[in-house]
Scaffold this motif. Structure first.
Motif, PDB file in Angstrom:
ATOM      1  N   LEU A 340      27.882   4.400  35.583  1.00  0.00           N
ATOM      2  CA  LEU A 340      28.867   5.178  36.338  1.00  0.00           C
ATOM      3  C   LEU A 340      28.927   4.720  37.784  1.00  0.00           C
ATOM      4  O   LEU A 340      30.014   4.567  38.355  1.00  0.00           O
ATOM      5  N   ARG A 341      27.788   4.472  38.382  1.00  0.00           N
ATOM      6  CA  ARG A 341      27.809   4.031  39.782  1.00  0.00           C
ATOM      7  C   ARG A 341      28.411   2.651  39.914  1.00  0.00           C
ATOM      8  O   ARG A 341      29.214   2.375  40.798  1.00  0.00           O
ATOM      9  N   SER A 342      28.069   1.770  39.007  1.00  0.00           N
ATOM     10  CA  SER A 342      28.629   0.415  39.107  1.00  0.00           C
ATOM     11  C   SER A 342      30.108   0.428  38.815  1.00  0.00           C
ATOM     12  O   SER A 342      30.888  -0.279  39.446  1.00  0.00           O
ATOM     13  N   GLY A 343      30.522   1.249  37.878  1.00  0.00           N
ATOM     14  CA  GLY A 343      31.950   1.312  37.574  1.00  0.00           C
ATOM     15  C   GLY A 343      32.733   1.881  38.723  1.00  0.00           C
ATOM     16  O   GLY A 343      33.832   1.446  39.020  1.00  0.00           O
ATOM     17  N   GLY A 344      32.174   2.836  39.414  1.00  0.00           N
ATOM     18  CA  GLY A 344      32.907   3.402  40.545  1.00  0.00           C
ATOM     19  C   GLY A 344      33.012   2.429  41.682  1.00  0.00           C
ATOM     20  O   GLY A 344      34.006   2.362  42.380  1.00  0.00           O
ATOM     21  N   GLN A 345      31.960   1.582  41.880  1.00  0.00           N
ATOM     22  CA  GLN A 345      32.018   0.647  43.001  1.00  0.00           C
ATOM     23  C   GLN A 345      32.984  -0.500  42.726  1.00  0.00           C
ATOM     24  O   GLN A 345      33.711  -0.935  43.582  1.00  0.00           O
ATOM     25  N   ALA A 346      32.943  -0.996  41.485  1.00  0.00           N
ATOM     26  CA  ALA A 346      33.792  -2.158  41.200  1.00  0.00           C
ATOM     27  C   ALA A 346      35.207  -1.775  40.841  1.00  0.00           C
ATOM     28  O   ALA A 346      36.114  -2.567  40.953  1.00  0.00           O
ATOM     29  N   GLY A 347      35.413  -0.600  40.423  1.00  0.00           N
ATOM     30  CA  GLY A 347      36.744  -0.162  40.017  1.00  0.00           C
ATOM     31  C   GLY A 347      37.208  -0.800  38.747  1.00  0.00           C
ATOM     32  O   GLY A 347      38.414  -0.874  38.520  1.00  0.00           O
ATOM     33  N   ALA A 348      36.297  -1.379  37.927  1.00  0.00           N
ATOM     34  CA  ALA A 348      36.693  -2.105  36.728  1.00  0.00           C
ATOM     35  C   ALA A 348      36.744  -1.234  35.494  1.00  0.00           C
ATOM     36  O   ALA A 348      37.200  -1.670  34.445  1.00  0.00           O
ATOM     37  N   GLN A 349      36.173  -0.048  35.558  1.00  0.00           N
ATOM     38  CA  GLN A 349      36.130   0.811  34.374  1.00  0.00           C
ATOM     39  C   GLN A 349      37.325   1.743  34.383  1.00  0.00           C
ATOM     40  O   GLN A 349      37.723   2.261  35.423  1.00  0.00           O
ATOM     41  N   ASP A 350      37.865   1.921  33.209  1.00  0.00           N
ATOM     42  CA  ASP A 350      39.006   2.838  33.115  1.00  0.00           C
ATOM     43  C   ASP A 350      38.503   4.275  32.972  1.00  0.00           C
ATOM     44  O   ASP A 350      37.301   4.551  32.862  1.00  0.00           O
ATOM     45  N   ALA A 351      39.477   5.208  32.906  1.00  0.00           N
ATOM     46  CA  ALA A 351      39.140   6.646  32.886  1.00  0.00           C
ATOM     47  C   ALA A 351      38.440   7.033  31.594  1.00  0.00           C
ATOM     48  O   ALA A 351      37.505   7.854  31.592  1.00  0.00           O
ATOM     49  N   ALA A 352      38.831   6.429  30.456  1.00  0.00           N
ATOM     50  CA  ALA A 352      38.212   6.791  29.176  1.00  0.00           C
ATOM     51  C   ALA A 352      36.762   6.378  29.143  1.00  0.00           C
ATOM     52  O   ALA A 352      35.891   7.131  28.685  1.00  0.00           O
ATOM     53  N   TYR A 353      36.482   5.155  29.651  1.00  0.00           N
ATOM     54  CA  TYR A 353      35.108   4.679  29.673  1.00  0.00           C
ATOM     55  C   TYR A 353      34.232   5.563  30.570  1.00  0.00           C
ATOM     56  O   TYR A 353      33.114   5.924  30.225  1.00  0.00           O
ATOM     57  N   ARG A 354      34.787   5.920  31.714  1.00  0.00           N
ATOM     58  CA  ARG A 354      34.036   6.783  32.636  1.00  0.00           C
ATOM     59  C   ARG A 354      33.801   8.166  32.028  1.00  0.00           C
ATOM     60  O   ARG A 354      32.723   8.749  32.157  1.00  0.00           O
ATOM     61  N   SER A 355      34.816   8.693  31.326  1.00  0.00           N
ATOM     62  CA  SER A 355      34.648  10.005  30.693  1.00  0.00           C
ATOM     63  C   SER A 355      33.564   9.969  29.638  1.00  0.00           C
ATOM     64  O   SER A 355      32.753  10.897  29.501  1.00  0.00           O
ATOM     65  N   ALA A 356      33.496   8.859  28.864  1.00  0.00           N
ATOM     66  CA  ALA A 356      32.475   8.744  27.834  1.00  0.00           C
ATOM     67  C   ALA A 356      31.085   8.711  28.449  1.00  0.00           C
ATOM     68  O   ALA A 356      30.137   9.322  27.947  1.00  0.00           O
ATOM     69  N   LEU A 357      30.961   7.936  29.551  1.00  0.00           N
ATOM     70  CA  LEU A 357      29.673   7.876  30.220  1.00  0.00           C
ATOM     71  C   LEU A 357      29.259   9.253  30.760  1.00  0.00           C
ATOM     72  O   LEU A 357      28.081   9.622  30.738  1.00  0.00           O
ATOM     73  N   GLU A 358      30.244   9.971  31.282  1.00  0.00           N
ATOM     74  CA  GLU A 358      29.926  11.323  31.771  1.00  0.00           C
ATOM     75  C   GLU A 358      29.421  12.199  30.642  1.00  0.00           C
ATOM     76  O   GLU A 358      28.491  12.988  30.808  1.00  0.00           O
ATOM     77  N   ARG A 359      30.034  12.062  29.474  1.00  0.00           N
ATOM     78  CA  ARG A 359      29.559  12.863  28.352  1.00  0.00           C
ATOM     79  C   ARG A 359      28.153  12.436  27.927  1.00  0.00           C
ATOM     80  O   ARG A 359      27.339  13.252  27.512  1.00  0.00           O
ATOM     81  N   ILE A 360      27.884  11.146  28.027  1.00  0.00           N
ATOM     82  CA  ILE A 360      26.539  10.666  27.708  1.00  0.00           C
ATOM     83  C   ILE A 360      25.511  11.275  28.662  1.00  0.00           C
ATOM     84  O   ILE A 360      24.435  11.727  28.257  1.00  0.00           O
ATOM     85  N   VAL A 361      25.852  11.300  29.947  1.00  0.00           N
ATOM     86  CA  VAL A 361      24.949  11.874  30.947  1.00  0.00           C
ATOM     87  C   VAL A 361      24.703  13.352  30.657  1.00  0.00           C
ATOM     88  O   VAL A 361      23.573  13.860  30.707  1.00  0.00           O
ATOM     89  N   THR A 362      25.782  14.068  30.347  1.00  0.00           N
ATOM     90  CA  THR A 362      25.641  15.509  30.072  1.00  0.00           C
ATOM     91  C   THR A 362      24.796  15.755  28.839  1.00  0.00           C
ATOM     92  O   THR A 362      23.895  16.606  28.829  1.00  0.00           O
ATOM     93  N   ALA A 363      25.076  14.973  27.761  1.00  0.00           N
ATOM     94  CA  ALA A 363      24.300  15.154  26.540  1.00  0.00           C
ATOM     95  C   ALA A 363      22.845  14.783  26.754  1.00  0.00           C
ATOM     96  O   ALA A 363      21.931  15.449  26.242  1.00  0.00           O
ATOM     97  N   ALA A 364      22.621  13.708  27.505  1.00  0.00           N
ATOM     98  CA  ALA A 364      21.242  13.307  27.778  1.00  0.00           C
ATOM     99  C   ALA A 364      20.517  14.370  28.594  1.00  0.00           C
ATOM    100  O   ALA A 364      19.325  14.645  28.382  1.00  0.00           O
ATOM    101  N   ALA A 365      21.261  14.971  29.547  1.00  0.00           N
ATOM    102  CA  ALA A 365      20.641  16.045  30.344  1.00  0.00           C
ATOM    103  C   ALA A 365      20.267  17.231  29.470  1.00  0.00           C
ATOM    104  O   ALA A 365      19.184  17.808  29.601  1.00  0.00           O
ATOM    105  N   ALA A 366      21.177  17.626  28.536  1.00  0.00           N
ATOM    106  CA  ALA A 366      20.865  18.734  27.633  1.00  0.00           C
ATOM    107  C   ALA A 366      19.685  18.400  26.748  1.00  0.00           C
ATOM    108  O   ALA A 366      18.798  19.226  26.517  1.00  0.00           O
TER     109      ALA A 366
END
Length: 557
Positions: A340-366
């Motif tokens: 997520l941090r690298s994608g935000g800095q480079a701007g190369a990741q699209d919204a769907a990829y970022r959303s999936a990573l966010e869900r991964i982070v949330t699930a991993a946190a749970a």
């Protein structure tokens, strides 16, 4: 039999008491009657004296009226009324209680003797003579008082002689002697009545004292007899019962006397024999029971050791599975955050990829949270968890917990509001910072989990100087809870039906862990259902410096 003798003694004592009570009643009535006789005699003497005095006053009034012609009619009327009242009172008292003639009446006073005798004719009685003389005097006074003002001096002198004859003589008798004799007779009768009253009172007092002494003597004799008669049997029974209480069943009371103690002694002897037989039987049973208990104890010890081994394996299983789960979860979460941090800095990741990573982070946190719960559960079965207490400001605790929950709350669209007052933020607690933050995170996590998107979760804190404590309240406007379940939510593995429908993946361990942490900090935690919806969890913690001992503070999670 001893009981019969005791009954007779009490019956005699009761009879003496009844006789004494009846005598007291009779004595009171006799004394009252004698007192009434004395009072009537004194009253008659007083009325005789008043009649003589008023008679002289009336004669003086008539003489003054004859000389001056200015006598007051009111004075005459008053004197006549007083004499009438005295005669009426004498007649009443004579009718109520006629007195016999005194023994000391002068022999020459024949008229007085005749008048004082109870068998004399009514007209010869002194009171009857005085009544007749009074009627004559009253008629003469009323007639003379109307003629004195217009009569010459010679007529007034004649009237005076007539008045003296009317006042001092009647029926051929000298009324002065009659009245004087009646007064003397009544005075003697009064003295005799008083003497008789005193004699009666003395007699009653001696009789009452005799009855009282008789009752006391009988009571003392009966008490002495029964004390001497009961001492030895009671002593033998006491020794026998003490021996039975000490386990000595060979002591036997003497049952030679044919009385009630004989029956009691026989029963105690039979009881001692039965107890002695039971003792021998119990000793035999105890020997067999000791062997059975020893065998059973060995079996229980073996079972206990087996349970300890099973529990150790269970604890090792939880520890191993927690360790095995924690590592991949940490890796997954770390890689997702890096991506997520690298994608935000480079701007190369699209919204769907970022959303999936966010869900991964949330699930991993749970998943990490579940792992932490498993770790705590393993620790709760293994040993008591230790705490490192140190002075901590409330602001650091609240801000740390809010920062840990900020990301999860933002992802769910829920706003965390810190409403703790400045005074509360500066309060110092004697606490374990990490564990106290963990308790607040658990409560905040529950509030965020069961709140709707767009709602708020508020953290309030205020010090209570009087109670020397700090009160922290975490409120939400979520699904709420049944008021009857506000105590059950702190029990391990408890989850309400609504909570299971809303979030089925929970284990129901969070709030029980939070309560253990708060209790270890010498505080309290409670939940209440809000009327407008949602819940409020209130935590009370003692301020640093309160008179408590934190050296041994610990809790089993």
């Amino acid at each position: 039999m001893l009981l019969s003798r005791l009954t007779i003694a009490f019956a005699v004592l009761i009879l003496l008491s009844a006789v004494q009570a009846a005598f007291s009643v009779w004595a009171v009535r006799t004394a009252s009657a004698q007192s009434a006789l004395t009072r009537d005699a004194q009253q008659m003497l007083t009325e005789y004296q008043a009649l003589a005095a008023n008679k002289q006053r009336l004669l003086v009034w008539l003489a003054g009226t004859a000389l001056t012609g200015q006598g007051s009619a009111d004075t005459r009327t008053q004197l006549l009324q007083e004499m009438e009242r005295s005669l009426h009172e004498l007649e009443r008292l004579q009718a109520l209680q006629p007195l016999p003639p005194p023994s000391g009446t002068p022999a020459g006073s024949s008229a007085t003797q005749t008048a004082s005798s109870p068998h004399a004719a009514p007209q010869s009685h002194p009171i009857a003579l005085l009544r007749a003389n009074f009627d004559a005097m009253r008629a003469y006074v009323l007639q003379a008082s109307t003629a004195t003002a217009r009569s010459p001096v010679a007529d007034q002198a004649l009237m005076w002689l007539q008045a003296a004859a009317v006042f001092d003589h009647h029926g051929g008798r000298d009324m002065r002697k009659e009245l004087a004799a009646a007064i003397a007779q009544q005075r003697e009768a009064t003295e005799q009545a008083m003497a008789q009253q005193n004699e009666t009172l003395d007699t009653l007092q001696r009789s009452s004292l005799g009855l009282m002494l008789l009752s006391a003597l009988w009571g003392l004799l009966a008490a002495g007899y029964f004390m001497r008669r009961l001492h030895q049997p009671f002593r033998q029974l006491r020794l026998a019962t003490e021996a039975l209480a000490d386990g000595d069943y060979r002591q036997r009371p003497d049952t030679a006397n044919p009385d009630e103690f004989n029956l009691i002694g026989q029963q105690l002897n039979a009881l001692a024999r039965r107890l002695e037989a039971n003792q021998r039987q119990n000793e035999a049973l105890r020997a067999g029971l000791d062997a059975a208990v020893a065998e059973r104890t060995q079996a229980l010890m073996r079972s206990h050791e087996a349970l300890l081994q099973v529990d150790a394996r269970r604890q090792r299983f939880f520890a191993e599975i927690s360790h095995e789960l924690r590592t991949p979860v940490t890796v997954i979460r770390g890689e997702a955050e890096i991506a997520l941090r690298s994608g935000g800095q480079a701007g190369a990741q699209d919204a769907a990829y970022r959303s999936a990573l966010e869900r991964i982070v949330t699930a991993a946190a749970a998943l990490g949270q579940r792992v932490q719960e498993l770790v705590r559960l393993a620790r709760s079965s293994a040993s008591a968890q230790s705490y490192a207490f140190a002075p901590v400001r409330l602001r650091a605790v609240v801000q740390g917990a809010q920062q840990q929950m900020q990301a999860i709350a933002s992802n769910r669209g829920i706003e965390l509001l810190d409403r703790a007052s400045a005074a509360a933020g500066d309060c110092v607690l004697e606490a374990d910072l990490d564990k106290l933050q963990q308790a607040l995170v658990i409560v905040l996590d529950n509030a965020v989990r069961y709140s709707a998107t767009g709602s708020q979760v508020q953290i309030e804190a205020e010090p209570d100087v009087a109670a020397q404590c700090l009160r922290i309240a975490i409120s939400d406007s979520g699904m709420g809870i049944d008021p009857e379940q506000t105590e059950q939510v702190f029990e391990p593995y408890f989850r309400s039906e609504a909570a299971r429908l809303r979030s089925p993946e929970g284990l129901g361990l969070g709030l029980s862990i939070a309560r253990a942490i708060v209790l270890a900090h010498r505080g309290s935690i409670a939940m209440e259902a809000l009327a407008a919806g949602g819940t409020r969890v209130t935590i009370e913690l003692p301020l640093a410096g309160a008179s408590t001992d934190t050296s041994a503070a610990s809790a089993i999670l």
